[in-house]
Design a protein around this motif. Sequence first.
Motif, PDB file in Angstrom:
ATOM      1  N   GLY A  15      41.135  44.577  32.818  1.00  0.00           N
ATOM      2  CA  GLY A  15      42.010  44.110  33.881  1.00  0.00           C
ATOM      3  C   GLY A  15      41.295  43.120  34.787  1.00  0.00           C
ATOM      4  O   GLY A  15      41.872  42.117  35.223  1.00  0.00           O
ATOM      5  N   GLU A  16      40.000  43.383  35.014  1.00  0.00           N
ATOM      6  CA  GLU A  16      39.211  42.491  35.877  1.00  0.00           C
ATOM      7  C   GLU A  16      39.135  41.078  35.306  1.00  0.00           C
ATOM      8  O   GLU A  16      39.023  40.110  36.062  1.00  0.00           O
ATOM      9  CB  GLU A  16      37.791  43.047  36.060  1.00  0.00           C
ATOM     10  CG  GLU A  16      37.716  44.281  36.939  1.00  0.00           C
ATOM     11  CD  GLU A  16      37.952  45.570  36.168  1.00  0.00           C
ATOM     12  OE1 GLU A  16      38.441  45.488  35.014  1.00  0.00           O
ATOM     13  OE2 GLU A  16      37.665  46.641  36.715  1.00  0.00           O
ATOM     14  N   ALA A  17      39.209  40.961  33.972  1.00  0.00           N
ATOM     15  CA  ALA A  17      39.155  39.628  33.354  1.00  0.00           C
ATOM     16  C   ALA A  17      40.339  38.776  33.780  1.00  0.00           C
ATOM     17  O   ALA A  17      40.227  37.558  33.932  1.00  0.00           O
ATOM     18  CB  ALA A  17      39.116  39.760  31.834  1.00  0.00           C
ATOM     19  N   LEU A  18      41.502  39.417  33.999  1.00  0.00           N
ATOM     20  CA  LEU A  18      42.693  38.672  34.411  1.00  0.00           C
ATOM     21  C   LEU A  18      42.650  38.308  35.890  1.00  0.00           C
ATOM     22  O   LEU A  18      43.397  37.453  36.350  1.00  0.00           O
ATOM     23  CB  LEU A  18      43.952  39.491  34.120  1.00  0.00           C
ATOM     24  CG  LEU A  18      44.163  39.940  32.674  1.00  0.00           C
ATOM     25  CD1 LEU A  18      45.541  40.579  32.520  1.00  0.00           C
ATOM     26  CD2 LEU A  18      44.005  38.783  31.699  1.00  0.00           C
ATOM     27  N   ALA A  19      41.775  38.984  36.633  1.00  0.00           N
ATOM     28  CA  ALA A  19      41.659  38.704  38.068  1.00  0.00           C
ATOM     29  C   ALA A  19      40.771  37.497  38.339  1.00  0.00           C
ATOM     30  O   ALA A  19      40.779  36.956  39.449  1.00  0.00           O
ATOM     31  CB  ALA A  19      41.107  39.932  38.798  1.00  0.00           C
ATOM     32  N   GLY A  20      39.994  37.067  37.317  1.00  0.00           N
ATOM     33  CA  GLY A  20      39.094  35.939  37.523  1.00  0.00           C
ATOM     34  C   GLY A  20      38.058  36.236  38.583  1.00  0.00           C
ATOM     35  O   GLY A  20      37.511  37.341  38.662  1.00  0.00           O
ATOM     36  N   GLU A  21      37.791  35.247  39.429  1.00  0.00           N
ATOM     37  CA  GLU A  21      36.800  35.414  40.483  1.00  0.00           C
ATOM     38  C   GLU A  21      37.312  36.237  41.657  1.00  0.00           C
ATOM     39  O   GLU A  21      36.550  36.706  42.488  1.00  0.00           O
ATOM     40  CB  GLU A  21      36.343  34.036  40.996  1.00  0.00           C
ATOM     41  CG  GLU A  21      35.618  33.189  39.962  1.00  0.00           C
ATOM     42  CD  GLU A  21      34.357  33.845  39.449  1.00  0.00           C
ATOM     43  OE1 GLU A  21      33.627  34.437  40.273  1.00  0.00           O
ATOM     44  OE2 GLU A  21      34.109  33.790  38.233  1.00  0.00           O
ATOM     45  N   LYS A  22      38.628  36.428  41.719  1.00  0.00           N
ATOM     46  CA  LYS A  22      39.212  37.160  42.851  1.00  0.00           C
ATOM     47  C   LYS A  22      38.835  38.637  42.833  1.00  0.00           C
ATOM     48  O   LYS A  22      38.704  39.264  43.879  1.00  0.00           O
ATOM     49  CB  LYS A  22      40.744  37.024  42.830  1.00  0.00           C
ATOM     50  CG  LYS A  22      41.236  35.596  43.023  1.00  0.00           C
ATOM     51  CD  LYS A  22      42.755  35.542  42.955  1.00  0.00           C
ATOM     52  CE  LYS A  22      43.260  34.117  43.167  1.00  0.00           C
ATOM     53  NZ  LYS A  22      44.738  34.051  43.074  1.00  0.00           N
ATOM     54  N   GLY A  23      38.722  39.220  41.627  1.00  0.00           N
ATOM     55  CA  GLY A  23      38.360  40.623  41.513  1.00  0.00           C
ATOM     56  C   GLY A  23      39.532  41.571  41.638  1.00  0.00           C
ATOM     57  O   GLY A  23      39.411  42.758  41.341  1.00  0.00           O
ATOM     58  N   PHE A  24      40.678  41.071  42.087  1.00  0.00           N
ATOM     59  CA  PHE A  24      41.855  41.927  42.238  1.00  0.00           C
ATOM     60  C   PHE A  24      43.111  41.107  41.964  1.00  0.00           C
ATOM     61  O   PHE A  24      43.161  39.907  42.262  1.00  0.00           O
ATOM     62  CB  PHE A  24      41.924  42.527  43.644  1.00  0.00           C
ATOM     63  CG  PHE A  24      43.068  43.489  43.833  1.00  0.00           C
ATOM     64  CD1 PHE A  24      42.960  44.797  43.415  1.00  0.00           C
ATOM     65  CD2 PHE A  24      44.271  43.060  44.382  1.00  0.00           C
ATOM     66  CE1 PHE A  24      44.019  45.689  43.562  1.00  0.00           C
ATOM     67  CE2 PHE A  24      45.341  43.936  44.540  1.00  0.00           C
ATOM     68  CZ  PHE A  24      45.209  45.259  44.124  1.00  0.00           C
ATOM     69  N   GLY A  25      44.126  41.753  41.394  1.00  0.00           N
ATOM     70  CA  GLY A  25      45.367  41.042  41.102  1.00  0.00           C
ATOM     71  C   GLY A  25      45.229  40.155  39.872  1.00  0.00           C
ATOM     72  O   GLY A  25      44.342  40.347  39.046  1.00  0.00           O
ATOM     73  N   ILE A  26      46.100  39.167  39.760  1.00  0.00           N
ATOM     74  CA  ILE A  26      46.136  38.283  38.596  1.00  0.00           C
ATOM     75  C   ILE A  26      45.913  36.847  39.045  1.00  0.00           C
ATOM     76  O   ILE A  26      46.618  36.346  39.925  1.00  0.00           O
ATOM     77  CB  ILE A  26      47.483  38.408  37.857  1.00  0.00           C
ATOM     78  CG1 ILE A  26      47.661  39.843  37.323  1.00  0.00           C
ATOM     79  CG2 ILE A  26      47.578  37.405  36.718  1.00  0.00           C
ATOM     80  CD1 ILE A  26      49.050  40.134  36.809  1.00  0.00           C
ATOM     81  N   ASP A  27      44.930  36.193  38.436  1.00  0.00           N
ATOM     82  CA  ASP A  27      44.636  34.793  38.731  1.00  0.00           C
ATOM     83  C   ASP A  27      45.378  33.925  37.703  1.00  0.00           C
ATOM     84  O   ASP A  27      44.980  33.883  36.531  1.00  0.00           O
ATOM     85  CB  ASP A  27      43.123  34.554  38.638  1.00  0.00           C
ATOM     86  CG  ASP A  27      42.739  33.132  39.000  1.00  0.00           C
ATOM     87  OD1 ASP A  27      43.605  32.230  38.947  1.00  0.00           O
ATOM     88  OD2 ASP A  27      41.569  32.901  39.360  1.00  0.00           O
TER      89      ASP A  27
END
Length: 241
Positions: A15-27
Amino acid sequence: MPQPKYRRVVLKLSGEALAGEKGFGIDPLFITSIAKQIREVVELGVEVAIVVGGGNIWRGLAGSAKGMDRATADYMGMLATVMNSLALQDSLEREGVPTRVQSSIEMRQVAEPYIRRRAIRHLEKKRVVIFAAGTGNPYFSTDTTAALRAAEIEAEVILMAKNKVDGVYSADPDKDTNAIKYDELTYLQVLNQGLGVMDSTASSLCMDNDISLIVFSISEDGNIMKAILGEKIGTIVRGNE
């Protein structure tokens, strides 16, 4: 055109891979870059199934650690994986890649129910299949889902794409500067040394079914293609020797 080493694969995305650099949610930008990499692989004729985690939205273990009922917390985590799966499906179809989401928890308005033979038929028709909602049971991780689905659809390898790690190390490289990166391992070594590649249930399932695992970083563009072509990348964990 380059020749892929594998015919059918399971791509495991945290799931963290979809958050990118944000670390939370979806980038949205990062998930689009992942979709582009998957499209390139599909264009080579490789059959791709995907298992997505939900840690960017909710972690069942974190909920249960704070007093929540473990089964309830895990079901919430499964719903998080459905949200991620739909987001990834949207990105893939905007790239022109036909995609189906199959959920282990029935929710016909947004996804097909998981049916093994239907999933295989989708793959044969060169559609990407995203397996959502884990195994449909609490107490099992999405790593175990990836191992189970790989065995069921007879995938040759699991590609485990990590967000901040480029392979398997002897210790956490962020905490231990002397941590050693492994090029190759066996599942017995992973289990005996307690290496945090995947949980023991998933490792045992892969070992018993002779399914290899490649652990690599998703952050570098083109790494999925490198893994598919058999280039030396990350760490490979072998099945039966």
